[in-house]
Design a protein around this motif. Structure first.
Motif, short mmCIF file in Angstrom:
data_model
loop_
_atom_site.label_atom_id
_atom_site.label_comp_id
_atom_site.label_asym_id
_atom_site.label_seq_id
_atom_site.Cartn_x
_atom_site.Cartn_y
_atom_site.Cartn_z
N LYS A 163 -74.76 -4.53 -90.26
CA LYS A 163 -73.37 -4.56 -89.76
C LYS A 163 -72.50 -5.50 -90.59
O LYS A 163 -71.35 -5.20 -90.86
CB LYS A 163 -73.33 -5.02 -88.30
CG LYS A 163 -73.58 -3.96 -87.30
CD LYS A 163 -73.28 -4.52 -85.92
CE LYS A 163 -74.29 -4.01 -84.93
NZ LYS A 163 -74.14 -4.60 -83.61
N ASN A 164 -73.06 -6.62 -90.96
CA ASN A 164 -72.32 -7.63 -91.72
C ASN A 164 -72.52 -7.50 -93.23
O ASN A 164 -72.10 -8.38 -93.98
CB ASN A 164 -72.71 -9.03 -91.25
CG ASN A 164 -72.35 -9.26 -89.80
OD1 ASN A 164 -71.24 -8.95 -89.39
ND2 ASN A 164 -73.28 -9.77 -89.03
N GLN A 165 -73.19 -6.43 -93.65
CA GLN A 165 -73.46 -6.15 -95.07
C GLN A 165 -74.09 -7.35 -95.78
O GLN A 165 -73.72 -7.72 -96.89
CB GLN A 165 -72.18 -5.71 -95.79
CG GLN A 165 -71.62 -4.42 -95.22
CD GLN A 165 -70.37 -3.96 -95.95
OE1 GLN A 165 -69.66 -4.74 -96.58
NE2 GLN A 165 -70.10 -2.67 -95.87
N LYS A 179 -77.98 -18.31 -96.58
CA LYS A 179 -78.22 -17.20 -95.64
C LYS A 179 -79.69 -17.05 -95.24
O LYS A 179 -80.01 -16.27 -94.35
CB LYS A 179 -77.75 -15.87 -96.26
CG LYS A 179 -76.28 -15.82 -96.57
CD LYS A 179 -75.47 -15.67 -95.31
CE LYS A 179 -74.00 -15.49 -95.68
NZ LYS A 179 -73.14 -15.42 -94.54
#
Length: 197
Positions: A163-165, A179
């Motif tokens: 969803k957040n690529q 990340k």
């Protein structure tokens, strides 16, 4: 789930087949031998003073070629060894080999003869084609599940990342470190979700 139809080993016995190019996987399986033997001892000794009459062993992602029977063969031998040590009759064994439907099951079936013992208890063998993210066996029917080089395949990429690529791996080291906790957490959560079902 499109990935389960796309990912499979090269079939047959040719030069590029999985059967001839699976040395790394074979080395991994050899390192698992002691773990499987200890697990069998724990499983057999925790059940009661007598072993069950029947035991079921499954290998998820067995593939094909010489590695297809490696893990379950270790388990079968460990059960036989444990029973000999206790001077108890060994249980009847049923071994299931699982992989995706595109696996070269012809090669696997030909190798099943090697797992049967002429002087031991009956070893019934079977194939359970399909994704191990779907139901393969009846409830409470499997005593031991083995797997090597297959459980890292998740049913899908974690939704929070897609969803957040957010890619699973960044080339930039700073971005990767930043990340990493989120990526590791997302994959761990997806793994738990997959194996809860």
């Amino acid at each position: 789930m499109a990935s389960k139809q796309m990912v499979h080993m090269n079939q047959g016995q040719g030069e590029r087949s999985y059967a001839r190019n699976s040395g790394i996987q074979n080395a991994q399986q050899k390192r698992m031998k002691l773990l499987i033997e200890r697990t069998i001892i724990d499983l057999c000794s925790s059940s009661s003073s007598l072993l069950p009459d029947k035991m079921v062993i499954a290998d998820l992602g067995c593939s094909s070629g010489p590695n297809a029977l490696a893990l379950v063969s270790v388990a079968v031998e460990a059960i036989h060894g444990y029973c000999l040590q206790l001077q108890q009759p060994p249980p009847e064994l049923c071994v299931f080999l699982n992989d995706l439907p595109d696996n070269d099951f012809n090669t696997v079936v030909k190798s099943l003869v090697t797992i049967r013992r002429c002087n031991g208890p009956v070893v019934v063998t079977g194939i359970a084609p399909g994704s191990f993210y779907e139901r393969l066996f009846t409830s409470s029917s499997v005593h031991l599940v083995c797997s090597s080089s297959s459980l890292h395949w998740l049913s899908k990429a974690p939704e929070v990342l897609t969803k957040n690529q957010i890619p699973a791996y960044y080339i930039d080291e700073h971005a990767r470190r930043e990340k990493l906790p989120m990526v590791l957490g997302a994959y761990a959560q997806q793994f738990r979700k997959d194996f809860r079902h």
